[in-house]
Design a protein around this motif. Structure first.
Motif, PDB file in Angstrom:
ATOM      1  N   ASN A 290       0.864  -1.190   0.000  1.00 20.57           N
ATOM      2  CA  ASN A 290       0.000   0.000   0.000  1.00 20.57           C
ATOM      3  C   ASN A 290       0.892   1.229   0.000  1.00 20.57           C
ATOM      4  OD1 ASN A 290      -2.378  -1.573   0.182  1.00 20.57           O
ATOM      5  ND2 ASN A 290      -2.199  -1.679   2.409  1.00 20.57           N
ATOM      6  N   GLN A 291       1.011   1.868  -1.146  1.00 15.52           N
ATOM      7  CA  GLN A 291       1.924   2.996  -1.296  1.00 15.52           C
ATOM      8  C   GLN A 291       1.190   4.220  -1.848  1.00 15.52           C
ATOM      9  OE1 GLN A 291       5.477   3.085  -0.846  1.00 15.52           O
ATOM     10  NE2 GLN A 291       5.351   1.078   0.136  1.00 15.52           N
ATOM     11  N   GLN A 292       1.816   5.359  -1.677  1.00 13.15           N
ATOM     12  CA  GLN A 292       1.360   6.570  -2.336  1.00 13.15           C
ATOM     13  C   GLN A 292       2.441   6.996  -3.327  1.00 13.15           C
ATOM     14  OE1 GLN A 292       0.299   9.550   0.648  1.00 13.15           O
ATOM     15  NE2 GLN A 292      -1.854   8.991   0.417  1.00 13.15           N
ATOM     16  N   ILE A 293       1.998   7.253  -4.566  1.00 12.88           N
ATOM     17  CA  ILE A 293       2.931   7.678  -5.602  1.00 12.88           C
ATOM     18  C   ILE A 293       2.444   8.980  -6.221  1.00 12.88           C
ATOM     19  CG2 ILE A 293       3.616   5.295  -6.105  1.00 12.88           C
ATOM     20  CD1 ILE A 293       1.841   5.487  -8.628  1.00 12.88           C
ATOM     21  N   GLU A 294       3.367   9.680  -6.836  1.00 11.34           N
ATOM     22  CA  GLU A 294       3.000  10.929  -7.512  1.00 11.34           C
ATOM     23  C   GLU A 294       3.156  10.737  -9.012  1.00 11.34           C
ATOM     24  OE1 GLU A 294       3.744  15.406  -6.135  1.00 11.34           O
ATOM     25  OE2 GLU A 294       5.506  14.561  -7.138  1.00 11.34           O
ATOM     26  N   LYS A 295       2.089  11.019  -9.754  1.00 15.36           N
ATOM     27  CA  LYS A 295       2.156  10.895 -11.210  1.00 15.36           C
ATOM     28  C   LYS A 295       1.186  11.892 -11.843  1.00 15.36           C
ATOM     29  CE  LYS A 295      -1.196   7.217 -12.242  1.00 15.36           C
ATOM     30  NZ  LYS A 295      -1.726   7.754 -13.503  1.00 15.36           N
ATOM     31  N   ASN A 296       1.318  12.043 -13.130  1.00 21.19           N
ATOM     32  CA  ASN A 296       0.497  13.026 -13.848  1.00 21.19           C
ATOM     33  C   ASN A 296      -0.948  12.550 -13.955  1.00 21.19           C
ATOM     34  OD1 ASN A 296       0.433  15.554 -15.522  1.00 21.19           O
ATOM     35  ND2 ASN A 296      -0.317  14.093 -17.051  1.00 21.19           N
ATOM     36  N   SER A 297      -1.869  13.452 -13.653  1.00 25.14           N
ATOM     37  CA  SER A 297      -3.299  13.172 -13.756  1.00 25.14           C
ATOM     38  C   SER A 297      -3.835  13.780 -15.046  1.00 25.14           C
ATOM     39  CB  SER A 297      -4.047  13.743 -12.555  1.00 25.14           C
ATOM     40  OG  SER A 297      -5.448  13.716 -12.770  1.00 25.14           O
ATOM     41  N   SER A 298      -4.421  12.917 -15.890  1.00 21.34           N
ATOM     42  CA  SER A 298      -4.968  13.418 -17.153  1.00 21.34           C
ATOM     43  C   SER A 298      -6.176  14.310 -16.930  1.00 21.34           C
ATOM     44  CB  SER A 298      -5.355  12.235 -18.050  1.00 21.34           C
ATOM     45  OG  SER A 298      -6.296  11.391 -17.382  1.00 21.34           O
ATOM     46  N   SER A 299      -6.951  14.042 -15.881  1.00 19.62           N
ATOM     47  CA  SER A 299      -8.145  14.843 -15.634  1.00 19.62           C
ATOM     48  C   SER A 299      -7.810  16.179 -14.984  1.00 19.62           C
ATOM     49  CB  SER A 299      -9.132  14.076 -14.749  1.00 19.62           C
ATOM     50  OG  SER A 299      -8.565  13.828 -13.469  1.00 19.62           O
ATOM     51  N   LEU A 300      -6.773  16.220 -14.170  1.00 17.72           N
ATOM     52  CA  LEU A 300      -6.381  17.453 -13.494  1.00 17.72           C
ATOM     53  C   LEU A 300      -5.356  18.249 -14.284  1.00 17.72           C
ATOM     54  CD1 LEU A 300      -6.029  16.141  -9.815  1.00 17.72           C
ATOM     55  CD2 LEU A 300      -7.983  17.354 -10.813  1.00 17.72           C
ATOM     56  N   GLY A 301      -4.674  17.591 -15.215  1.00 12.00           N
ATOM     57  CA  GLY A 301      -3.658  18.261 -16.003  1.00 12.00           C
ATOM     58  C   GLY A 301      -2.437  18.655 -15.201  1.00 12.00           C
ATOM     59  N   ARG A 302      -2.148  17.909 -14.152  1.00  6.93           N
ATOM     60  CA  ARG A 302      -0.979  18.205 -13.295  1.00  6.93           C
ATOM     61  C   ARG A 302      -0.597  16.949 -12.520  1.00  6.93           C
ATOM     62  NH1 ARG A 302      -2.735  18.367  -8.083  1.00  6.93           N
ATOM     63  NH2 ARG A 302      -4.928  18.908  -7.701  1.00  6.93           N
ATOM     64  N   LEU A 303       0.523  17.054 -11.783  1.00  7.47           N
ATOM     65  CA  LEU A 303       0.921  15.957 -10.917  1.00  7.47           C
ATOM     66  C   LEU A 303      -0.061  15.831  -9.752  1.00  7.47           C
ATOM     67  CD1 LEU A 303       4.810  16.383 -10.694  1.00  7.47           C
ATOM     68  CD2 LEU A 303       3.552  14.632 -11.949  1.00  7.47           C
ATOM     69  N   ALA A 304      -0.366  14.608  -9.385  1.00  6.34           N
ATOM     70  CA  ALA A 304      -1.269  14.364  -8.265  1.00  6.34           C
ATOM     71  C   ALA A 304      -0.785  13.137  -7.494  1.00  6.34           C
ATOM     72  CB  ALA A 304      -2.692  14.156  -8.757  1.00  6.34           C
ATOM     73  N   VAL A 305      -1.244  13.040  -6.253  1.00  7.93           N
ATOM     74  CA  VAL A 305      -0.899  11.903  -5.401  1.00  7.93           C
ATOM     75  C   VAL A 305      -1.921  10.791  -5.626  1.00  7.93           C
ATOM     76  CG1 VAL A 305      -0.624  11.074  -3.040  1.00  7.93           C
ATOM     77  CG2 VAL A 305       0.224  13.344  -3.670  1.00  7.93           C
ATOM     78  N   TYR A 306      -1.439   9.594  -5.898  1.00  7.71           N
ATOM     79  CA  TYR A 306      -2.302   8.438  -6.135  1.00  7.71           C
ATOM     80  C   TYR A 306      -2.050   7.383  -5.053  1.00  7.71           C
ATOM     81  CZ  TYR A 306      -3.759   9.962 -10.789  1.00  7.71           C
ATOM     82  OH  TYR A 306      -4.335  10.654 -11.840  1.00  7.71           O
ATOM     83  N   ASN A 307      -3.119   6.732  -4.651  1.00  3.72           N
ATOM     84  CA  ASN A 307      -3.012   5.572  -3.770  1.00  3.72           C
ATOM     85  C   ASN A 307      -2.816   4.337  -4.647  1.00  3.72           C
ATOM     86  OD1 ASN A 307      -3.476   7.070  -1.411  1.00  3.72           O
ATOM     87  ND2 ASN A 307      -5.695   6.912  -1.665  1.00  3.72           N
ATOM     88  N   GLU A 308      -1.740   3.631  -4.403  1.00  2.00           N
ATOM     89  CA  GLU A 308      -1.454   2.421  -5.172  1.00  2.00           C
ATOM     90  C   GLU A 308      -1.604   1.213  -4.260  1.00  2.00           C
ATOM     91  OE1 GLU A 308       1.864   1.770  -8.278  1.00  2.00           O
ATOM     92  OE2 GLU A 308       2.652   0.893  -6.409  1.00  2.00           O
ATOM     93  N   GLN A 309      -2.534   0.347  -4.616  1.00  2.00           N
ATOM     94  CA  GLN A 309      -2.788  -0.865  -3.839  1.00  2.00           C
ATOM     95  C   GLN A 309      -2.409  -2.080  -4.683  1.00  2.00           C
ATOM     96  OE1 GLN A 309      -6.787  -2.837  -3.170  1.00  2.00           O
ATOM     97  NE2 GLN A 309      -6.508  -1.888  -1.159  1.00  2.00           N
ATOM     98  N   GLN A 310      -1.469  -2.875  -4.173  1.00  2.00           N
ATOM     99  CA  GLN A 310      -1.037  -4.085  -4.874  1.00  2.00           C
ATOM    100  C   GLN A 310      -1.530  -5.313  -4.115  1.00  2.00           C
ATOM    101  OE1 GLN A 310       3.123  -4.020  -6.492  1.00  2.00           O
ATOM    102  NE2 GLN A 310       3.363  -2.295  -5.083  1.00  2.00           N
ATOM    103  N   ARG A 311      -2.069  -6.260  -4.857  1.00  2.00           N
ATOM    104  CA  ARG A 311      -2.490  -7.522  -4.271  1.00  2.00           C
ATOM    105  C   ARG A 311      -2.007  -8.653  -5.166  1.00  2.00           C
ATOM    106  NH1 ARG A 311      -2.746  -4.595  -0.742  1.00  2.00           N
ATOM    107  NH2 ARG A 311      -4.454  -4.156   0.701  1.00  2.00           N
ATOM    108  N   ILE A 312      -1.583  -9.747  -4.521  1.00  2.00           N
ATOM    109  CA  ILE A 312      -0.968 -10.853  -5.258  1.00  2.00           C
ATOM    110  C   ILE A 312      -2.030 -11.641  -6.024  1.00  2.00           C
ATOM    111  CG2 ILE A 312       0.388 -12.968  -5.042  1.00  2.00           C
ATOM    112  CD1 ILE A 312       1.591 -11.766  -2.478  1.00  2.00           C
TER     113      ILE A 312
END
Length: 566
Positions: A290-312
Motif C-alpha cells: 500500500n503505497q502513495q505515488i505521484e504521477k500526472n493526472s490526465s483529468s487534473l492536467g498536473r501531478l497528483a498523489v495516487y493511492n497504489e494498492q497491490q495484491r498478489i
C-alpha cells in the motif's frame, strides 16, 4: 541342554517360539523375528532385570516351558546384505564419503565473498532448482553470460555434493564479476587493496536473473503444453517456481471522479519495509503493498498523489522476502542499516495479501491443509504420550530408577517375583499403551500411513483446478520457512553474511519407524548454519533470535516454501 517351548507376546498376539539355552541370545531373537517380523535391531525382549541383550547368557535367565516373553518393536524387513564389497569410511573417496554421510559442505570465502556464499547455500535449498540445473545442457565458455553463470551454478552444486570439505566457488565468482562488474568493485584499506563487500540481496537478484534467462522449467501436464493456466510461460523455471504476479489498482483522492486504473506486474521478491512502527514482518509487507505515488493526472492536467494498492494474483511455490534494512541517507551521503527488531514467522499465511479472485481459489485448499495438519499433530501427541508411557514402564527406565534412588515405590513399579519369571512389567507396558480412554487411540504405522494417503488425496481434491494445473505455484497461501540470509554488523557496506537452512532428511524419519513418520515437535526442529567454510547445526530457538535489535546476525533475506500435505 534341549530347547524349551516358550511363548512370545507382540502387539497382543501370542506366538510359540523355541528357546535353546545353549545357543546365543541372537539365535532366540532370530526365532522371534521369524514369528513376529520385528528385526533384531528393533527388538526389545523383556526379561527379569531388564532387556535381553545380544550377549546375554540364556542359561542364566532360567526360562521355563510355556513362559511368556514380552516383545516390543515395529515389524519390518531385516537389513539386506550388501550386494558388493564393503567399503569402510576411511577407505572412501571424498565423493563416496559425501554420498554416504550426506555431508553439508561450506563454501570458501575468497575475500569478502560471504554475501555470495550465503546466497548460494539458501538457493541450494530448492530441490526443484537442483532438478532443473541437472537437466541444463549449457557449458561455461559460451558467448552468453547468463548461460555461463547458470552452468557455473550447476557445476558448483554438483561439486558440493561430491566432497566433504569446504569448496571454493571460484569459477562462479569469476563469471559473476564478468557479467555484473559491480561485484568486482575494489576497495583500499589498512590491509591493502582488495574486493569490496557486496549486498547479498543484489547477488540473489543477479543469480535469479541469470536463471531467468537460461534455465528451462520442469515438465507441465500434457493439457498445458505451451503455457500454464495462469498465463505464465511453461518453459522457464524462475517464472514457474520463483515468480508471482501483482494486480495493481491506482486511484487519486484529489480526483474522485477519475476512474481507477488497473494493471499487473510480476515480482520475484516481496519487500518488507521497516519503519519506526514496524514490529513484525506481515505489517512490513503490507506497508510495501500500500503505497502513495505521484504521477500526472490526465483529468487534473498536473501531478497528483495516487493511492497504489497491490495484491498478489499469482503465488510462487517459493516466496522470497527481503527485509529492507539498508537505505541511502542523503544528509550524510551514506548507506545506512536499520537495526530495528522485526519478528518473522516460521509458518506464513499470505491470504491477506491476495487479490479477491486468488483468495477465493486458495481458501478450500488452505482450510483442508490446516485441518489435516491439526489432526496429524493431535495424533502425534497421542503417539508421544503412549511412547512415554511405555518407556516409563520399562525396567531400568529413568522414572523407575528415580523411584529406587529415593527409596519410594511407584504404584506401577514391578513387584518382587520368582527370578525364573519374566518381568510382568511387559504386560503393564502393553496395557498402558492400549489403555486409551485418556490418551485416545494410537494408530499403528500401517493405519497412520493409510490415513495419510487418504488425507493427501483429500488435500489434492481441495485444490482449485486452475491452480492444480499451474506448475510451480502455491495453491493454498500457506508457506513454511526453509532458509535465511542474515547480516551481522552495524555498517551497511561491511559486516558479515551467514545463511541458515532448515534440516530436512533427518526430520522426515523417526528412529525406529519403517514408514518415515516423525513425531518431532517444532521445538525439536534443527537448522544448518553456514558461516562460509564452517557448517554447524543449531536448534530452532536460534533461528527465532535472528529478528534483529542489535549488531548480531539479523534476518535479511527469507525463503519460504509452499506447505503441502504428503
Amino acid at each position: 541342554m534341549s530347547a524349551i517351548a516358550v511363548k512370545v507376546k507382540h502387539n497382543g498376539k501370542i506366538h510359540d517360539v523355541n528357546l535353546d539355552p545353549s545357543q546365543p541370545a541372537t539365535a532366540f531373537k532370530q526365532a522371534i523375528y521369524e514369528k513376529t517380523g520385528v528385526p533384531l535391531d528393533r527388538q526389545k525382549v523383556m526379561i527379569k532385570g531388564g532387556m535381553l541383550k545380544d550377549d546375554s547368557d540364556l542359561t542364566k535367565i532360567n526360562a521355563r516351558a510355556g513362559q511368556t516373553f514380552m516383545v516390543i518393536g515395529t515389524a519390518g524387513e531385516l537389513p539386506k546384505a550388501p550386494t558388493g564389497p564393503v567399503t569402510f569410511l576411511e577407505d572412501m573417496t571424498d565423493a563416496q564419503l559425501a554420498q554416504a554421510t550426506k555431508t553439508k559442505v561450506g563454501l570458501t570465502n575468497l575475500g569478502n565473498t560471504c554475501y555470495l556464499n550465503s546466497t548460494l547455500q539458501v538457493l541450494r535449498a530448492i530441490p526443484e532448482l537442483q532438478t532443473a540445473l541437472n537437466d541444463f545442457k549449457g557449458t561455461m565458455g559460451s558467448a552468453d553470460g547468463e548461460s555461463n553463470l547458470t552452468a557455473a551454478l550447476r557445476d558448483l552444486y554438483g561439486s558440493m555434493g561430491e566432497t566433504s570439505e569446504a569448496f571454493p566457488p571460484l569459477a562462479l565468482l569469476t563469471i559473476l564479476r564478468q557479467v555484473a562488474p559491480q561485484f568486482a568493485e575494489m576497495t583500499s584499506g589498512a590491509g591493502g587493496r582488495g574486493y569490496a563487500q557486496q549486498d547479498a540481496e543484489e547477488a540473489w537478484v543477479r543469480l535469479v536473473t541469470a536463471l531467468q534467462g537460461s534455465l528451462k522449467g520442469l515438465s507441465q501436464p500434457s493439457s498445458l503444453e505451451g503455457g500454464s493456466a495462469s498465463g505464465i510461460p511453461a518453459a522457464n523455471f524462475v517464472e514457474q517456481f520463483l515468480t508471482g504476479r501483482m494486480a495493481i489498482k491506482r486511484s487519486s483522492p484529489e480526483a474522485p471522479t477519475e476512474e481507477p486504473t488497473f494493471s499487473s506486474d510480476s515480482f520475484r521478491v516481496l519487500q518488507c519495509n521497516i519503519s519506526s512502527s514496524t514490529n513484525e514482518m506481515l505489517s512490513g509487507i503490507m506497508d510495501s503493498l500500500n503505497q502513495q505515488i505521484e504521477k500526472n493526472s490526465s483529468s487534473l492536467g498536473r501531478l497528483a498523489v495516487y493511492n497504489e494498492q497491490q495484491r498478489i494474483d499469482r503465488l510462487p511455490a517459493y516466496l522470497t522476502v527481503h527485509f529492507v534494512r539498508f537505505y541511502w541517507r542523503r544528509d550524510i551521503g551514506k548507506k545506512t542499516k536499520i537495526m530495528r527488531k522485526v519478528k518473522f514467522p516460521f509458518d506464513l499465511d499470505v491470504t491477506q495479501f491476495l487479490s479477491d479472485d486468488l483468495k477465493s481459489k486458495v481458501l478450500p485448499a488452505k482450510n483442508k491443509i490446516n485441518e489435516i495438519s491439526k489432526e496429524r499433530e493431535e495424533r502425534a501427541k497421542i503417539r508421544r504420550k503412549v511412547r512415554a508411557k511405555k518407556e516409563e514402564a520399562l525396567p531400568g527406565s529413568s522414572a523407575q530408577a528415580g523411584a529406587a534412588t529415593t527409596g519410594t515405590a511407584s504404584a506401577d513399579a514391578p513387584r518382587p517375583a520368582d527370578p525364573m519369571a519374566v518381568d510382568p512389567s511387559g504386560d503393564d507396558v502393553m496395557k498402558s499403551a492400549s489403555d486409551a480412554p485418556k490418551l485416545g487411540a494410537a494408530l499403528s504405522e500401517e493405519e497412520e500411513m493409510r490415513l495419510r494417503e487418504k488425507e493427501s488425496k483429500e488435500a489434492q481434491e481441495a485444490i482449485h483446478p486452475s491452480l492444480r494445473e499451474d506448475v510451480g505455484c502455491n495453491v493454498s497461501g500457506l508457506y513454511e520457512l526453509v532458509g535465511i540470509v542474515t547480516h551481522k554488523g552495524a555498517a551497511a557496506d561491511a559486516g558479515h553474511y551467514i545463511s541458515w537452512v532448515r534440516k530436512e532428511d533427518e526430520q522426515k524419519t523417526e528412529a525406529g519407524s519403517s514408514t518415515g513418520i516423525s513425531d518431532r515437535t517444532p521445538a525439536e526442529e534443527e537448522w544448518y548454519k553456514f558461516d562460509d567454510e564452517k557448517v554447524t547445526v543449531v536448534p530452532r530457538d536460534k533461528i527465532s533470535s535472528l529478528d534483529g535489535g542489535g549488531e548480531d546476525s539479523v534476518a535479511y533475506i527469507l525463503l519460504y516454501r509452499s506447505k503441502a500435505i504428503q
